[in-house]
Design a protein around this motif. Structure first.
Motif, PDB file in Angstrom:
ATOM      1  N   ALA A  16       5.445   5.717 -10.022  1.00 55.88           N
ATOM      2  CA  ALA A  16       5.208   5.332  -8.547  1.00 55.88           C
ATOM      3  C   ALA A  16       6.415   4.130  -8.260  1.00 55.88           C
ATOM      4  N   ALA A  17       6.911   3.556  -8.954  1.00 53.64           N
ATOM      5  CA  ALA A  17       7.806   2.619  -8.639  1.00 53.64           C
ATOM      6  C   ALA A  17       9.381   3.074  -8.302  1.00 53.64           C
ATOM      7  N   MET A  18       9.483   4.263  -8.532  1.00 51.61           N
ATOM      8  CA  MET A  18      10.824   4.922  -8.365  1.00 51.61           C
ATOM      9  C   MET A  18      11.320   4.888  -6.877  1.00 51.61           C
ATOM     10  N   PRO A  19      12.274   4.355  -6.573  1.00 54.00           N
ATOM     11  CA  PRO A  19      12.679   4.329  -5.002  1.00 54.00           C
ATOM     12  C   PRO A  19      12.815   5.783  -4.809  1.00 54.00           C
ATOM     13  N   SER A  20      12.572   5.689  -3.133  1.00 59.75           N
ATOM     14  CA  SER A  20      13.175   7.110  -2.446  1.00 59.75           C
ATOM     15  C   SER A  20      14.428   7.087  -2.089  1.00 59.75           C
ATOM     16  N   PHE A  21      15.144   8.268  -1.829  1.00 59.37           N
ATOM     17  CA  PHE A  21      16.525   8.412  -1.251  1.00 59.37           C
ATOM     18  C   PHE A  21      16.635   7.791   0.233  1.00 59.37           C
ATOM     19  N   ALA A  22      17.784   7.344   0.693  1.00 62.53           N
ATOM     20  CA  ALA A  22      17.816   6.963   2.221  1.00 62.53           C
ATOM     21  C   ALA A  22      17.658   8.042   3.060  1.00 62.53           C
ATOM     22  N   THR A  23      16.925   7.792   4.044  1.00 60.74           N
ATOM     23  CA  THR A  23      16.654   8.511   5.171  1.00 60.74           C
ATOM     24  C   THR A  23      17.818   9.564   5.661  1.00 60.74           C
ATOM     25  N   LYS A  24      18.982   9.078   5.715  1.00 63.89           N
ATOM     26  CA  LYS A  24      19.950   9.820   6.210  1.00 63.89           C
ATOM     27  C   LYS A  24      20.588  10.915   5.064  1.00 63.89           C
ATOM     28  N   ILE A  25      20.285  10.541   3.666  1.00 62.68           N
ATOM     29  CA  ILE A  25      20.601  11.378   2.639  1.00 62.68           C
ATOM     30  C   ILE A  25      19.419  12.641   2.594  1.00 62.68           C
ATOM     31  N   LYS A  26      18.207  12.164   2.785  1.00 61.87           N
ATOM     32  CA  LYS A  26      17.222  13.065   2.992  1.00 61.87           C
ATOM     33  C   LYS A  26      17.361  14.162   3.938  1.00 61.87           C
ATOM     34  N   THR A  27      17.881  13.583   5.067  1.00 63.53           N
ATOM     35  CA  THR A  27      17.840  14.473   6.422  1.00 63.53           C
ATOM     36  C   THR A  27      19.075  15.482   6.086  1.00 63.53           C
ATOM     37  N   LEU A  28      20.087  14.900   5.437  1.00 65.83           N
ATOM     38  CA  LEU A  28      21.495  16.076   5.413  1.00 65.83           C
ATOM     39  C   LEU A  28      20.954  16.736   3.873  1.00 65.83           C
ATOM     40  N   HIS A  29      20.265  16.228   3.114  1.00 64.00           N
ATOM     41  CA  HIS A  29      19.967  17.302   2.083  1.00 64.00           C
ATOM     42  C   HIS A  29      19.110  18.446   2.683  1.00 64.00           C
ATOM     43  N   TRP A  30      17.973  18.101   3.276  1.00 61.70           N
ATOM     44  CA  TRP A  30      17.250  19.430   3.917  1.00 61.70           C
ATOM     45  C   TRP A  30      17.912  20.044   5.005  1.00 61.70           C
ATOM     46  N   ALA A  31      18.739  19.526   5.701  1.00 58.92           N
ATOM     47  CA  ALA A  31      19.640  20.390   6.547  1.00 58.92           C
ATOM     48  C   ALA A  31      20.449  21.513   5.923  1.00 58.92           C
TER      49      ALA A  31
ATOM     50  N   ASN B 271       7.121  11.374  -9.142  1.00 58.60           N
ATOM     51  CA  ASN B 271       7.725  11.249  -7.842  1.00 58.60           C
ATOM     52  C   ASN B 271       9.073  11.790  -7.820  1.00 58.60           C
ATOM     53  N   VAL B 272       9.729  12.625  -8.724  1.00 55.71           N
ATOM     54  CA  VAL B 272      11.033  12.932  -8.504  1.00 55.71           C
ATOM     55  C   VAL B 272      11.196  13.968  -7.024  1.00 55.71           C
ATOM     56  N   LEU B 273      10.250  14.821  -6.945  1.00 65.62           N
ATOM     57  CA  LEU B 273      10.309  15.622  -5.492  1.00 65.62           C
ATOM     58  C   LEU B 273       9.890  14.904  -4.488  1.00 65.62           C
ATOM     59  N   LYS B 274       8.682  14.143  -4.679  1.00 67.79           N
ATOM     60  CA  LYS B 274       8.312  13.072  -3.357  1.00 67.79           C
ATOM     61  C   LYS B 274       9.357  12.280  -3.011  1.00 67.79           C
ATOM     62  N   ARG B 275      10.076  11.657  -3.765  1.00 65.78           N
ATOM     63  CA  ARG B 275      11.039  10.917  -3.375  1.00 65.78           C
ATOM     64  C   ARG B 275      12.125  11.371  -2.284  1.00 65.78           C
ATOM     65  N   MET B 276      12.328  12.890  -2.320  1.00 64.70           N
ATOM     66  CA  MET B 276      13.269  13.418  -1.435  1.00 64.70           C
ATOM     67  C   MET B 276      12.680  14.184  -0.100  1.00 64.70           C
ATOM     68  N   LEU B 277      11.277  14.291  -0.459  1.00 62.11           N
ATOM     69  CA  LEU B 277      10.601  14.700   0.756  1.00 62.11           C
ATOM     70  C   LEU B 277      10.885  13.968   2.202  1.00 62.11           C
ATOM     71  N   PRO B 278      11.026  14.700   3.256  1.00 62.62           N
ATOM     72  CA  PRO B 278      11.552  14.024   4.563  1.00 62.62           C
ATOM     73  C   PRO B 278      10.618  12.706   5.076  1.00 62.62           C
ATOM     74  N   PHE B 279       9.324  12.947   5.014  1.00 66.25           N
ATOM     75  CA  PHE B 279       8.491  11.942   5.395  1.00 66.25           C
ATOM     76  C   PHE B 279       7.515  11.239   4.361  1.00 66.25           C
ATOM     77  N   ALA B 280       7.980  11.397   3.110  1.00 61.91           N
ATOM     78  CA  ALA B 280       7.263  10.720   1.831  1.00 61.91           C
ATOM     79  C   ALA B 280       7.996   9.332   1.731  1.00 61.91           C
ATOM     80  N   LYS B 281       7.563   8.674   1.086  1.00 58.73           N
ATOM     81  CA  LYS B 281       7.733   7.241   0.782  1.00 58.73           C
ATOM     82  C   LYS B 281       7.969   6.811  -0.631  1.00 58.73           C
ATOM     83  N   GLY B 282       8.287   8.139  -1.416  1.00 60.23           N
ATOM     84  CA  GLY B 282       8.808   7.931  -2.958  1.00 60.23           C
ATOM     85  C   GLY B 282       7.712   7.620  -3.551  1.00 60.23           C
TER      86      GLY B 282
END
Length: 173
Positions: A6-21, A162-173
């Motif tokens: 639960a405490a694992m940080p999420s990726f930065a929004t710009k990284i997530k956006t590029l990852h999914w694009a 939370n490994v997947l959740k922290r890379m999802l575009p609108f998730a907060k990790g």
């Protein structure tokens, strides 16, 4: 879910956006590469150039921003995860370069999006090398994408972290 997950940080929004694009474009390119026709080739060539530009941007951003730590896992899984990620970075970056080797040396007059001429000079030997590298690399990318998706689903469904959740575009990790 554990407190650590639960405490694992999420990726930065710009990284997530590029990852999914890039992920969406790679899937489209894999499908397009395996079903390529004269009608779709110009889109495939142009989108390959877009993937190359996005990968260069992504690698620059990724190199300048820290990656959240992996969750606690057996050492072999961490090695497998790192190998899969680094292989994807390299192979997805190389794929459009191999594609350029292929099209810039072809007999025809390849165009990206029907407007950007790509031919430099016909060279049958370089063309065949590019064709082989592009094909083999495409299969390797497809296998690694499958492995990457299965790994993410394993973490989400089996381990419930939370490994997947922290890379999802609108998730907060």
């Amino acid at each position: 879910m554990t407190d650590t997950a639960a405490a694992m940080p999420s990726f930065a929004t710009k990284i997530k956006t590029l990852h999914w694009a890039i992920a969406v474009l790679v899937l489209i390119m894999l499908y397009g590469g395996f079903t390529l026709s004269r009608e779709t080739a110009t889109l495939h060539f142009g989108t390959g150039l877009v993937v190359l530009v996005l990968m260069v941007i992504w690698l620059a951003l990724r190199g300048s921003s820290p990656r959240p730590a992996y969750p606690p896992m057996p050492r072999w899984q961490e090695i497998a995860a790192k190998a899969t990620h680094h292989s994807l970075y390299a192979l997805v970056t190389l794929q459009p370069i191999f594609g350029l080797l292929l099209v810039t040396t072809s007999k025809g007059e390849p165009m990206a999006y029907g407007v950007i001429p790509l031919k430099i000079a016909q060279n049958d030997t370089l063309h065949e090398i590019g064709e082989w590298l592009h094909a083999v690399n495409g299969y390797l990318i497809a296998a690694l994408v499958a492995l990457h998706v299965l790994g993410a689903l394993y973490h989400h469904v089996v381990l419930k972290d939370n490994v997947l959740k922290r890379m999802l575009p609108f998730a907060k990790g």
